[in-house]
Design a protein around this motif. Sequence first.
Motif, PDB file in Angstrom:
ATOM      1  N   ALA A  25      19.454  42.713  45.479  1.00 57.39           N
ATOM      2  CA  ALA A  25      18.194  42.067  45.106  1.00 57.39           C
ATOM      3  C   ALA A  25      17.506  42.821  43.973  1.00 57.39           C
ATOM      4  CB  ALA A  25      17.277  41.968  46.318  1.00 57.39           C
ATOM      5  N   LEU A  85      22.199  44.593  50.552  1.00 59.21           N
ATOM      6  CA  LEU A  85      21.444  43.418  50.118  1.00 59.21           C
ATOM      7  C   LEU A  85      20.221  43.807  49.286  1.00 59.21           C
ATOM      8  CD1 LEU A  85      21.620  41.226  53.339  1.00 59.21           C
ATOM      9  CD2 LEU A  85      22.844  40.891  51.189  1.00 59.21           C
ATOM     10  N   LEU A  86      19.571  44.900  49.669  1.00 61.10           N
ATOM     11  CA  LEU A  86      18.414  45.369  48.911  1.00 61.10           C
ATOM     12  C   LEU A  86      18.834  45.831  47.515  1.00 61.10           C
ATOM     13  CD1 LEU A  86      15.391  45.867  48.991  1.00 61.10           C
ATOM     14  CD2 LEU A  86      15.859  48.107  49.979  1.00 61.10           C
ATOM     15  N   PHE A 126      19.377  42.165  40.774  1.00 58.34           N
ATOM     16  CA  PHE A 126      19.068  40.812  40.312  1.00 58.34           C
ATOM     17  C   PHE A 126      17.692  40.784  39.657  1.00 58.34           C
ATOM     18  CE2 PHE A 126      17.278  36.569  41.036  1.00 58.34           C
ATOM     19  CZ  PHE A 126      18.225  35.807  40.377  1.00 58.34           C
ATOM     20  N   TRP A 127      16.703  41.463  40.256  1.00 60.67           N
ATOM     21  CA  TRP A 127      15.358  41.506  39.684  1.00 60.67           C
ATOM     22  C   TRP A 127      15.390  42.163  38.303  1.00 60.67           C
ATOM     23  CZ3 TRP A 127      11.968  45.310  38.098  1.00 60.67           C
ATOM     24  CH2 TRP A 127      10.664  44.898  37.862  1.00 60.67           C
ATOM     25  N   ASP A 134      15.574  52.110  49.317  1.00 56.24           N
ATOM     26  CA  ASP A 134      16.983  51.744  49.309  1.00 56.24           C
ATOM     27  C   ASP A 134      17.875  52.987  49.366  1.00 56.24           C
ATOM     28  OD1 ASP A 134      19.181  49.982  49.171  1.00 56.24           O
ATOM     29  OD2 ASP A 134      19.301  50.259  46.997  1.00 56.24           O
TER      30      ASP A 134
END
Length: 119
Positions: free
Chosen positions: A103, A99-100, A106-107, A52
């Motif tokens: 994500a 977006l990565l 969020f993880w 990322d």
Amino acid sequence: MKDHVHERIGFREIDENGNALPAVSPHVPEQPDPERKHGAINPFIIAVWVLDAALIIFGIWALNETVAAMAAPTQFSNSPQLGYMLMSYTPYVLLGSLLLTAALLFWHAVQWQKKRAEG
């Protein structure tokens, strides 16, 4: 009469998948479960964070080069194909890195909630 062979005899239970559970001895109380270490680092997540960061750095570099090429002649003025590729792919690289990042955050939030619920 105590016999060391017979003292180790205990009952073994199996779970629904057929896996043996720890032996239960009538003479020894059950040991408590060892505490889980919450500090374990997932190397896959580290690799994704590195990817990322590389995407973000490349996207910012490519955006800078394409804007500079439109403003003044640069090293990419001699190669219109490379300039066109950078202008075409830069928005998608930046969107993918955004977006990565979302994500991954969020993880991490899900993992944090799991740890808070256990403890």
